[in-house]
Scaffold this active site. Sequence first.
Site, PDB file in Angstrom:
ATOM      1  N   HIS A 126     -24.462  27.885 -29.650  1.00  0.00           N
ATOM      2  CA  HIS A 126     -24.849  27.522 -28.286  1.00  0.00           C
ATOM      3  C   HIS A 126     -24.391  26.109 -27.951  1.00  0.00           C
ATOM      4  O   HIS A 126     -25.102  25.142 -28.212  1.00  0.00           O
ATOM      5  CB  HIS A 126     -26.370  27.631 -28.164  1.00  0.00           C
ATOM      6  CG  HIS A 126     -26.869  27.627 -26.764  1.00  0.00           C
ATOM      7  ND1 HIS A 126     -27.902  28.430 -26.360  1.00  0.00           N
ATOM      8  CD2 HIS A 126     -26.500  26.930 -25.663  1.00  0.00           C
ATOM      9  CE1 HIS A 126     -28.147  28.225 -25.070  1.00  0.00           C
ATOM     10  NE2 HIS A 126     -27.303  27.303 -24.635  1.00  0.00           N
ATOM     11  N   ARG A 171     -18.110  22.346 -21.017  1.00  0.00           N
ATOM     12  CA  ARG A 171     -17.876  22.052 -19.600  1.00  0.00           C
ATOM     13  C   ARG A 171     -16.453  22.343 -19.142  1.00  0.00           C
ATOM     14  O   ARG A 171     -16.035  21.844 -18.097  1.00  0.00           O
ATOM     15  CB  ARG A 171     -18.211  20.584 -19.291  1.00  0.00           C
ATOM     16  CG  ARG A 171     -19.568  20.105 -19.778  1.00  0.00           C
ATOM     17  CD  ARG A 171     -20.698  20.877 -19.179  1.00  0.00           C
ATOM     18  NE  ARG A 171     -22.004  20.304 -19.513  1.00  0.00           N
ATOM     19  CZ  ARG A 171     -23.151  20.919 -19.340  1.00  0.00           C
ATOM     20  NH1 ARG A 171     -23.185  22.140 -18.828  1.00  0.00           N
ATOM     21  NH2 ARG A 171     -24.290  20.345 -19.656  1.00  0.00           N
ATOM     22  N   ASN A 224     -21.164  28.616 -18.217  1.00  0.00           N
ATOM     23  CA  ASN A 224     -21.552  27.979 -16.949  1.00  0.00           C
ATOM     24  C   ASN A 224     -20.610  26.817 -16.634  1.00  0.00           C
ATOM     25  O   ASN A 224     -20.977  25.647 -16.627  1.00  0.00           O
ATOM     26  CB  ASN A 224     -23.019  27.544 -16.960  1.00  0.00           C
ATOM     27  CG  ASN A 224     -23.376  26.618 -18.104  1.00  0.00           C
ATOM     28  OD1 ASN A 224     -22.691  26.576 -19.124  1.00  0.00           O
ATOM     29  ND2 ASN A 224     -24.449  25.867 -17.944  1.00  0.00           N
ATOM     30  N   HIS A 245     -30.995  33.173 -22.100  1.00  0.00           N
ATOM     31  CA  HIS A 245     -31.729  31.985 -21.681  1.00  0.00           C
ATOM     32  C   HIS A 245     -32.972  32.510 -20.974  1.00  0.00           C
ATOM     33  O   HIS A 245     -32.934  32.850 -19.796  1.00  0.00           O
ATOM     34  CB  HIS A 245     -30.860  31.149 -20.734  1.00  0.00           C
ATOM     35  CG  HIS A 245     -31.538  29.956 -20.152  1.00  0.00           C
ATOM     36  ND1 HIS A 245     -31.130  28.665 -20.432  1.00  0.00           N
ATOM     37  CD2 HIS A 245     -32.569  29.830 -19.297  1.00  0.00           C
ATOM     38  CE1 HIS A 245     -31.895  27.805 -19.768  1.00  0.00           C
ATOM     39  NE2 HIS A 245     -32.771  28.498 -19.065  1.00  0.00           N
ATOM     40  N   ASP A 249     -27.474  23.564 -28.452  1.00  0.00           N
ATOM     41  CA  ASP A 249     -27.494  23.517 -26.989  1.00  0.00           C
ATOM     42  C   ASP A 249     -26.931  22.176 -26.514  1.00  0.00           C
ATOM     43  O   ASP A 249     -27.443  21.559 -25.570  1.00  0.00           O
ATOM     44  CB  ASP A 249     -28.903  23.749 -26.434  1.00  0.00           C
ATOM     45  CG  ASP A 249     -28.900  24.036 -24.929  1.00  0.00           C
ATOM     46  OD1 ASP A 249     -27.807  24.276 -24.372  1.00  0.00           O
ATOM     47  OD2 ASP A 249     -29.981  24.024 -24.321  1.00  0.00           O
ATOM     48  N   PRO A 296     -30.548  18.670 -16.558  1.00  0.00           N
ATOM     49  CA  PRO A 296     -31.248  18.863 -17.827  1.00  0.00           C
ATOM     50  C   PRO A 296     -30.300  18.988 -19.014  1.00  0.00           C
ATOM     51  O   PRO A 296     -29.236  19.597 -18.909  1.00  0.00           O
ATOM     52  CB  PRO A 296     -32.009  20.177 -17.602  1.00  0.00           C
ATOM     53  CG  PRO A 296     -31.152  20.928 -16.626  1.00  0.00           C
ATOM     54  CD  PRO A 296     -30.500  19.905 -15.747  1.00  0.00           C
TER      55      PRO A 296
END
Length: 475
Positions: A81, A85, A115, A200, A362, A376
């Site tokens: 995980h 970017r 994402n 998630h 993460d 976040p």
Amino acid sequence: MADSSILIIYNARLVDSSIDSPGTVIISDGTIRGVFLGECKTAKNALLYASAFLSDSNSNANPEFYDAKGMTLMPGFIDMHVHFRYPGQTQKEDLDSGLHAAVAGGYTTVVLMPNTTPVISDREQAQKVMDEANAKNLARVFQTVSITKNFEGNDTSGLKNLDSKHFPVITEDGHDVLSAAVMLEAMKKAGEKGIIVSCHCEDPTLANAAKPYRLRALSFMKQYGIPAGKIHVKTPDVPSAVNFEIDGNLTTANSLLALAEDTATIRNIEIAKNAGCHVHICHCSTKASMDAVRKAKQEISLGSTTNGFDCTVEVTPHHLGLVGTDSPNIRALVNPPLRSEDDRRAIIEALRDGTVDTIATDHAPHTQDDKAAGAPGFSGIETAFAVCNTVLVKKEGFSLKQISHLMSENAAKMLRLKAGKIAPGYNADLVLVNPDEEWIVNSENFKSKGKSTPLEGKKLCGKVHATFFGGKQVL
């Protein structure tokens, strides 16, 4: 490496999930060819250990020697995980900075979240990222594909052309799929292909209900010059009523987000049972969610589900090492939030009893401006081993063998890799660490572009000294 493509790492302490012994490792063409257990402190003795292999495989071999100087050689870490970017958010991270951060943390395989900008929603987009990343030959990269097209929550057609070998994981990471019916459809498709659905777990409506409280806290922080992205920085004196407002609003938000996590975890497990798929619970952070995972695993072990359903779970180093109910950590915004001491203890006990399958970072790099605006997450891939070693080994009595099981072997099994062990025939993906070396976290030294970490200035124990990917030293 020498032209012979043979590397001998000697004078090492070898640790994986099943061994902890002085030893020597023989590597050829990216694969571990031989492992010899026992003291070996010189290259001359290492060559004697390796002579049988060398005579059988290459009588003209001219091996390269690497003196581990008594440090600990472990299988390279595998992260299920991470956020690099890329594409589209390179002000936060890119493939170069992300991969160099990974190898600085001892990671040789990473699973990238989708994402990005645009969202990675089909095979072609994912393959392009993997081709670019793997061409750099620093670490192995799997790019996940979103569960629904562009995270819009209704179109699962992008899953049609995926296969589990090249695309072992799909996810909607960053949020959850709102529609249970759409999630069921996606999980059925994934179950048929043997693809892991990484969830998630966060009910979107409850997450939305938490947003106004976070925004109100951030508005006070901005008004009084309290930097959201640097909780370790000395903050200006502010009225106690303002601190009460900030922390009170964040407490309310975190309570709603705990409920969001717990309800979604239970929902996603139940849908996966019906669909007969492998559900992987991301960054589990509450006792209630971990109890739901434990219950599902017990049902599997008892044979209550026989349609291909499986359930695995990851936890993060920051949820293991930090409590988020009071300042300053309550202001270290991350999803899911840092939790209570009771939740943290429940996660550690779940590691101890085998409920937790893997530790994943993460890793979520942001610019300082984005953090100040409430983005976040923080950068964690370069501190992960040290946090796990400090918290679990030095304080909780875990062994390094258990750490290897949690940071390497189990994830390798999930991804169907010949990795995560120091044994003949396994990939020569290795990390050399000193588990007793103390150091102070200084994010300015991070390879990652993201410099936000709640660990700034903290003393950790356990330092990565070298990383080998396919037998090539990349750190």
